[in-house]
Design a protein around this motif. Structure first.
Motif, mmCIF file in Angstrom:
data_model
loop_
_atom_site.group_PDB
_atom_site.id
_atom_site.type_symbol
_atom_site.label_atom_id
_atom_site.label_comp_id
_atom_site.label_asym_id
_atom_site.label_seq_id
_atom_site.Cartn_x
_atom_site.Cartn_y
_atom_site.Cartn_z
ATOM 1 N N ASP A 221 6.569 133.101 73.898
ATOM 2 C CA ASP A 221 7.292 133.595 75.058
ATOM 3 C C ASP A 221 8.093 132.446 75.658
ATOM 4 O O ASP A 221 7.935 131.299 75.299
ATOM 5 C CB ASP A 221 6.321 134.137 76.125
ATOM 6 N N ALA A 222 8.940 132.789 76.620
ATOM 7 C CA ALA A 222 9.669 131.747 77.331
ATOM 8 C C ALA A 222 8.693 130.945 78.183
ATOM 9 O O ALA A 222 7.682 131.462 78.650
ATOM 10 C CB ALA A 222 10.746 132.378 78.215
ATOM 11 N N ALA A 223 8.974 129.688 78.365
ATOM 12 C CA ALA A 223 8.114 128.822 79.169
ATOM 13 C C ALA A 223 8.146 129.284 80.615
ATOM 14 O O ALA A 223 9.204 129.623 81.152
ATOM 15 C CB ALA A 223 8.577 127.378 79.060
ATOM 16 N N ARG A 224 6.964 129.296 81.228
ATOM 17 C CA ARG A 224 6.872 129.662 82.648
ATOM 18 C C ARG A 224 6.744 128.371 83.445
ATOM 19 O O ARG A 224 5.739 127.676 83.350
ATOM 20 C CB ARG A 224 5.676 130.569 82.888
ATOM 21 N N VAL A 225 7.775 128.073 84.206
ATOM 22 C CA VAL A 225 7.813 126.856 84.997
ATOM 23 C C VAL A 225 7.616 127.241 86.449
ATOM 24 O O VAL A 225 8.266 128.143 86.963
ATOM 25 C CB VAL A 225 9.156 126.117 84.828
ATOM 26 N N GLY A 226 6.704 126.543 87.119
ATOM 27 C CA GLY A 226 6.419 126.847 88.509
ATOM 28 C C GLY A 226 7.213 125.994 89.458
ATOM 29 O O GLY A 226 7.792 124.982 89.099
ATOM 30 N N SER A 227 7.261 126.431 90.711
ATOM 31 C CA SER A 227 7.906 125.621 91.730
ATOM 32 C C SER A 227 7.058 125.673 92.987
ATOM 33 O O SER A 227 7.222 126.588 93.775
ATOM 34 C CB SER A 227 9.325 126.109 92.006
ATOM 35 N N PRO A 228 6.107 124.829 93.214
ATOM 36 C CA PRO A 228 5.676 123.723 92.356
ATOM 37 C C PRO A 228 4.689 124.133 91.285
ATOM 38 O O PRO A 228 4.546 123.443 90.288
ATOM 39 C CB PRO A 228 5.022 122.766 93.340
ATOM 40 N N GLY A 229 3.959 125.259 91.449
ATOM 41 C CA GLY A 229 2.971 125.667 90.446
ATOM 42 C C GLY A 229 3.257 127.065 89.935
ATOM 43 O O GLY A 229 3.900 127.871 90.611
ATOM 44 N N VAL A 230 2.751 127.363 88.739
ATOM 45 C CA VAL A 230 2.920 128.698 88.159
ATOM 46 C C VAL A 230 1.957 129.642 88.879
ATOM 47 O O VAL A 230 0.749 129.375 88.947
ATOM 48 C CB VAL A 230 2.623 128.671 86.643
ATOM 49 N N ALA A 231 2.480 130.729 89.421
ATOM 50 C CA ALA A 231 1.656 131.691 90.151
ATOM 51 C C ALA A 231 0.727 132.413 89.179
ATOM 52 O O ALA A 231 1.156 132.900 88.136
ATOM 53 C CB ALA A 231 2.541 132.700 90.874
ATOM 54 N N GLY A 232 -0.561 132.457 89.507
ATOM 55 C CA GLY A 232 -1.535 133.171 88.695
ATOM 56 C C GLY A 232 -2.023 132.415 87.472
ATOM 57 O O GLY A 232 -2.727 132.979 86.647
ATOM 58 N N ALA A 233 -1.659 131.156 87.330
ATOM 59 C CA ALA A 233 -2.079 130.377 86.164
ATOM 60 C C ALA A 233 -3.209 129.437 86.573
ATOM 61 O O ALA A 233 -3.135 128.766 87.595
ATOM 62 C CB ALA A 233 -0.922 129.576 85.595
ATOM 63 N N VAL A 234 -4.276 129.412 85.754
ATOM 64 C CA VAL A 234 -5.428 128.548 86.002
ATOM 65 C C VAL A 234 -5.862 127.958 84.663
ATOM 66 O O VAL A 234 -5.896 128.660 83.653
ATOM 67 C CB VAL A 234 -6.593 129.353 86.629
ATOM 68 N N VAL A 235 -6.187 126.667 84.674
ATOM 69 C CA VAL A 235 -6.731 126.017 83.485
ATOM 70 C C VAL A 235 -8.216 125.812 83.735
ATOM 71 O O VAL A 235 -8.611 125.199 84.726
ATOM 72 C CB VAL A 235 -6.033 124.671 83.201
ATOM 73 N N ARG A 236 -9.051 126.358 82.857
ATOM 74 C CA ARG A 236 -10.506 126.251 83.000
ATOM 75 C C ARG A 236 -10.995 125.106 82.124
ATOM 76 O O ARG A 236 -10.651 125.023 80.944
ATOM 77 C CB ARG A 236 -11.146 127.567 82.574
ATOM 78 N N ALA A 237 -11.816 124.226 82.737
ATOM 79 C CA ALA A 237 -12.301 123.043 82.028
ATOM 80 C C ALA A 237 -13.780 122.843 82.303
ATOM 81 O O ALA A 237 -14.282 123.216 83.359
ATOM 82 C CB ALA A 237 -11.522 121.810 82.463
ATOM 83 N N GLU A 238 -14.467 122.241 81.339
ATOM 84 C CA GLU A 238 -15.891 121.934 81.466
ATOM 85 C C GLU A 238 -16.050 120.422 81.616
ATOM 86 O O GLU A 238 -15.428 119.646 80.891
ATOM 87 C CB GLU A 238 -16.636 122.398 80.215
ATOM 88 N N VAL A 239 -16.881 119.998 82.572
ATOM 89 C CA VAL A 239 -17.139 118.576 82.779
ATOM 90 C C VAL A 239 -18.048 118.094 81.651
ATOM 91 O O VAL A 239 -19.152 118.605 81.474
ATOM 92 C CB VAL A 239 -17.796 118.324 84.155
ATOM 93 N N VAL A 240 -17.588 117.103 80.894
ATOM 94 C CA VAL A 240 -18.372 116.552 79.793
ATOM 95 C C VAL A 240 -19.234 115.402 80.300
ATOM 96 O O VAL A 240 -20.439 115.388 80.079
ATOM 97 C CB VAL A 240 -17.454 116.075 78.647
#
Length: 184
Positions: free
Chosen positions: A46-65
Motif C-alpha cells: 500500500d502507499a506509505a502512511r505518513v503522520g503529522s506528527p503521528g499516524v492516527a490509529g497506529a501502534v507498535v507492540r514490543a516486548e521488554v527483553v
C-alpha cells in the motif's frame, strides 16, 4: 511491513521480529509495551502512511527483553595553561525491546507475512541436483617465460592448501632456506 517509531528522542525503523536497544523505558522483562508515537507505516504494497506528527490509529507492540547499560563513554574536560583536567565516564541506561507486532486501526499486520512464510514452495522454486557429474575446475597457474608453471607458484599453492583457514590471518610462514639472524 515496517514502521518508524520515536522513543527516547530518537527514531527507529522497525518490523516485527526486530530487536532494538532504546533509552531506558519503564517495564519489567517479559512485559508488553505499546509504542504510540508512530511516524510512518509502509512496506505492505500500500502507499506509505505518513503522520503529522503521528499516524492516527497506529501502534507498535514490543516486548521488554532486558535492561542493560551501553558502552562506556569517557568525558575529558581540559583547559590549556591552567592545569585543569577532569576525567569522568558515562554509561547510558538502555532497554532492549523485541518488536512483536505493528497494529493499524486495531488490526495486526504481522499475521499476513507469517502466513506467507509458511506457504509451500512452488515447483519453479525447487533446485534439483544435477544428474551429470560436475568436473572440478583447476586453479590457474602462473606461467614463466617458457610457458610452464613456475616452481615457486606451485610450492606456494601446495603450502597454502596444507594450512588451516585461520593461518591466513597470521601472516606468511617463515622461510626455511635462510639461516636465522641474531641481533648481536
Amino acid at each position: 511491513m515496517y514502521a518508524i517509531v520515536e522513543t527516547g528522542g530518537k527514531q527507529y525503523r522497525v518490523k516485527p521480529g526486530d530487536t532494538i536497544a532504546v533509552e531506558r523505558v519503564a517495564g519489567e522483562p517479559g512485559e508488553v509495551l505499546d509504542l504510540g508515537r508512530v511516524l510512518l507505516v509502509a512496506g505492505d504494497g500500500d502507499a506509505a502512511r505518513v503522520g503529522s506528527p503521528g499516524v492516527a490509529g497506529a501502534v507498535v507492540r514490543a516486548e521488554v527483553v532486558e535492561h542493560a547499560r551501553g558502552e562506556k563513554i569517557v568525558v575529558f574536560r581540559y583547559k590549556s595553561k591552567v592545569r585543569y583536567r577532569r576525567k569522568t565516564g558515562h554509561r547510558q541506561a538502555l532497554t532492549r525491546l523485541r518488536i512483536t507486532d505493528i497494529l493499524l486501526d486495531g488490526h495486526s499486520t504481522a499475521a499476513a507475512p507469517a502466513h506467507a512464510a509458511t506457504a509451500e514452495p512452488r515447483a519453479t522454486d525447487r533446485v534439483d541436483a544435477p544428474t551429470e557429474p560436475v568436473l572440478e575446475e583447476t586453479a590457474p597457474t602462473t606461467e614463466g617465460r617458457a610457458g610452464h608453471a613456475t616452481a615457486a607458484a606451485e610450492t606456494a599453492a601446495e603450502a597454502e592448501a596444507d594450512l588451516p583457514a585461520s593461518a591466513g590471518e597470521a601472516g606468511p610462514p617463515p622461510e626455511e632456506d635462510e639461516p636465522e639472524r641474531t641481533g648481536a
